[in-house]
Design a protein around this motif. Structure first.
Motif, mmCIF file in Angstrom:
data_model
loop_
_atom_site.group_PDB
_atom_site.id
_atom_site.type_symbol
_atom_site.label_atom_id
_atom_site.label_comp_id
_atom_site.label_asym_id
_atom_site.label_seq_id
_atom_site.Cartn_x
_atom_site.Cartn_y
_atom_site.Cartn_z
ATOM 1 N N ILE A 6 0.843 -1.197 0.000
ATOM 2 C CA ILE A 6 0.000 0.000 0.000
ATOM 3 C C ILE A 6 0.881 1.251 0.000
ATOM 4 N N ALA A 7 1.918 1.235 0.848
ATOM 5 C CA ALA A 7 2.809 2.397 0.954
ATOM 6 C C ALA A 7 3.531 2.668 -0.364
ATOM 7 N N LYS A 8 3.984 1.590 -1.029
ATOM 8 C CA LYS A 8 4.704 1.741 -2.295
ATOM 9 C C LYS A 8 3.810 2.345 -3.367
ATOM 10 N N GLU A 9 2.563 1.857 -3.471
ATOM 11 C CA GLU A 9 1.664 2.382 -4.490
ATOM 12 C C GLU A 9 1.249 3.814 -4.195
ATOM 13 N N ALA A 10 1.129 4.134 -2.906
ATOM 14 C CA ALA A 10 0.738 5.502 -2.531
ATOM 15 C C ALA A 10 1.902 6.477 -2.588
ATOM 16 N N GLY A 11 3.132 5.930 -2.637
ATOM 17 C CA GLY A 11 4.301 6.781 -2.653
ATOM 18 C C GLY A 11 4.588 7.431 -1.323
ATOM 19 N N VAL A 12 4.249 6.717 -0.250
ATOM 20 C CA VAL A 12 4.490 7.232 1.103
ATOM 21 C C VAL A 12 5.194 6.150 1.915
ATOM 22 N N SER A 13 5.537 6.488 3.144
ATOM 23 C CA SER A 13 6.205 5.516 4.001
ATOM 24 C C SER A 13 5.189 4.555 4.622
ATOM 25 N N ASN A 23 -5.873 5.465 12.551
ATOM 26 C CA ASN A 23 -6.564 6.741 12.752
ATOM 27 C C ASN A 23 -5.769 7.697 13.646
ATOM 28 N N LYS A 24 -4.460 7.741 13.435
ATOM 29 C CA LYS A 24 -3.599 8.636 14.199
ATOM 30 C C LYS A 24 -3.473 9.986 13.490
ATOM 31 N N THR A 25 -3.080 10.995 14.248
ATOM 32 C CA THR A 25 -2.872 12.325 13.684
ATOM 33 C C THR A 25 -1.491 12.396 13.018
ATOM 34 N N GLY A 26 -1.196 13.579 12.435
ATOM 35 C CA GLY A 26 0.124 13.779 11.839
ATOM 36 C C GLY A 26 0.242 13.290 10.413
ATOM 37 N N VAL A 27 -0.908 13.123 9.725
ATOM 38 C CA VAL A 27 -0.887 12.696 8.326
ATOM 39 C C VAL A 27 -1.561 13.776 7.484
ATOM 40 N N ASN A 28 -0.903 14.169 6.378
ATOM 41 C CA ASN A 28 -1.466 15.151 5.467
ATOM 42 C C ASN A 28 -2.834 14.673 4.978
ATOM 43 N N PRO A 29 -3.852 15.550 4.978
ATOM 44 C CA PRO A 29 -5.199 15.151 4.567
ATOM 45 C C PRO A 29 -5.259 14.492 3.192
ATOM 46 N N GLU A 30 -4.444 14.993 2.250
ATOM 47 C CA GLU A 30 -4.437 14.419 0.913
ATOM 48 C C GLU A 30 -3.833 13.011 0.929
ATOM 49 N N VAL A 31 -2.774 12.859 1.717
ATOM 50 C CA VAL A 31 -2.143 11.544 1.851
ATOM 51 C C VAL A 31 -3.126 10.568 2.508
ATOM 52 N N ARG A 32 -3.809 11.021 3.546
ATOM 53 C CA ARG A 32 -4.776 10.169 4.244
ATOM 54 C C ARG A 32 -5.872 9.698 3.278
ATOM 55 N N LYS A 33 -6.368 10.631 2.465
ATOM 56 C CA LYS A 33 -7.431 10.297 1.522
ATOM 57 C C LYS A 33 -6.942 9.282 0.485
ATOM 58 N N LYS A 34 -5.702 9.480 0.000
ATOM 59 C CA LYS A 34 -5.136 8.592 -1.006
ATOM 60 C C LYS A 34 -4.942 7.182 -0.448
ATOM 61 N N VAL A 35 -4.414 7.112 0.783
ATOM 62 C CA VAL A 35 -4.178 5.809 1.413
ATOM 63 C C VAL A 35 -5.509 5.103 1.693
ATOM 64 N N GLN A 36 -6.477 5.836 2.196
ATOM 65 C CA GLN A 36 -7.782 5.244 2.494
ATOM 66 C C GLN A 36 -8.434 4.673 1.230
ATOM 67 N N LYS A 37 -8.246 5.367 0.106
ATOM 68 C CA LYS A 37 -8.792 4.891 -1.160
ATOM 69 C C LYS A 37 -8.153 3.568 -1.568
ATOM 70 N N LEU A 38 -6.838 3.454 -1.359
ATOM 71 C CA LEU A 38 -6.135 2.215 -1.695
ATOM 72 C C LEU A 38 -6.532 1.078 -0.742
ATOM 73 N N LEU A 39 -6.694 1.399 0.519
ATOM 74 C CA LEU A 39 -7.111 0.390 1.493
ATOM 75 C C LEU A 39 -8.467 -0.186 1.115
ATOM 76 N N LYS A 40 -9.357 0.692 0.682
ATOM 77 C CA LYS A 40 -10.689 0.251 0.266
ATOM 78 C C LYS A 40 -10.612 -0.547 -1.032
ATOM 79 N N LYS A 41 -9.784 -0.078 -1.954
ATOM 80 C CA LYS A 41 -9.649 -0.737 -3.257
ATOM 81 C C LYS A 41 -9.185 -2.181 -3.112
#
Length: 329
Positions: A6-13, A23-41
């Motif tokens: 998931i991290a590799k496809e999202a381009g994040v750590s 559901n922790k804080t400290g994540v950019n809203p755009e990054v959070r949205k992108k990761v959540q979309k991949l998790l659902k996918k």
């Protein structure tokens, strides 16, 4: 699909993905949205075992029942499982059987599953062998017993006052003019012995010197029918019978029906448990409600208090109540 995929496809750590999952804080809203979309996918589901190794928390609760055919106990297990599932706990339900070795083995299995707590349903668990098994295998986790109690620092009890409840059943029959009463028990558990003691107390007040107590030697309707026929053979003048559980009471009702004995005009009948059996038999069965739902919810609350390090009650006794139906005048 792993957290690293998931991290590799999202381009994040991977740590960013982990923060989103938890559901922790400290994540950019755009990054959070992108990761959540991949998790659902990818229908990503966290590995509970792996998370447990990190957090030292299994989120597993053990529920032990001596006999899953006992509707009274399985109803309790249902209420408990639903309540704990709403709090994200996974329940493991084991059917232990009635012998000491099987009960001890079930407790050992709960240790292997790394349960965070356990609920033992029924007074058949109130034995020295169970106490020793808990001490050996589950000494560091909270144990809540329903309709039973063992004296140990990590054990809690929720009990129904069946002794005074059955005594009240005797008083009810006496008020209805019944003078010759019998009691039919299905087993010799601590709970059942309290019911017998309640019966003994009640008839002493009636002046019936000899307690007519019979064993059904089983928990089926057929067992109740057989025991009732024995009561009637020995005491044809009996005008009221109390049964230790509803199911054997339905067998007693059948025996009386087959003999043409009118219920409740000639013989009144009372059961214990206030189960579905009492509602569907004909005539409907007067029964002592020993508060299955209330006991189950109370057990959950005590267990949750323990898991969340709150002070709680070691032993709770709930009052029982008679539900009057057609089998008593």
């Amino acid at each position: 699909m792993t957290i690293y995929d998931i991290a590799k496809e999202a381009g994040v750590s991977a740590s960013s993905v982990s923060r989103v999952i938890n559901n922790k804080t400290g994540v950019n809203p755009e990054v959070r949205k992108k990761v959540q979309k991949l998790l659902k996918k990818y229908h990503y589901t966290p590995d509970a075992a792996a998370r447990g190794l990190v957090s030292q928390s299994s989120r597993i609760i053990g529920i032990l029942i001596a006999d899953i055919r006992n509707i009274h106990h399985t109803d309790g297990a249902y209420y408990i499982e639903r309540k704990l599932a709403a709090l994200n706990y996974c329940c493991v339900i084991l059917n232990t059987g009635d012998d000491d070795e099987s009960r001890a083995q079930a407790i050992s299995i709960l240790e292997q599953r790394r349960v965070e707590g356990a609920v033992l349903i029924g007074s058949s668990f109130q034995t020295e062998s169970v106490a020793q098994a808990i001490k050996r295998h589950l000494n560091n986790v909270p144990i809540v017993m329903i309709n039973a109690f063992l004296d140990a620092p990590n054990i809690y009890g929720v009990l129904s006052d069946e002794l005074h409840g059955v005594e009240a059943c005797v008083n009810l029959l006496a008020e209805k003019g019944r003078k010759s009463l019998a009691f039919v028990r299905d087993c010799h558990t601590p709970s059942c012995e309290l019911k017998v003691e309640g019966f003994r107390r009640g008839i002493r007040l009636l002046g019936q010197t000899e307690p007519w107590i019979y064993d059904s030697h089983g928990t089926t309707a057929a067992d109740g029918k057989r025991a009732t026929l024995e009561v009637l053979k020995d005491h044809p003048d009996v005008d009221g019978i109390i049964y230790s559980v509803d199911l054997i009471a339905t067998g007693g009702i059948r025996a009386l029906y087959d003999l043409g004995i009118a219920i409740p005009d000639q013989v009144s009948v009372i059961g214990v448990d206030n189960s579905i059996y009492g509602e569907i038999c004909i005539p409907t069965l007067t029964s002592l409600d020993n508060k299955t739902f209330d006991s189950s919810i109370a057990a959950c609350r005590i267990l949750i208090d323990c898991l969340e390090n709150r002070t709680t009650t070691r032993q709770m006794i709930l009052p029982s109540a008679i539900v009057v139906r057609e089998s008593t005048p």
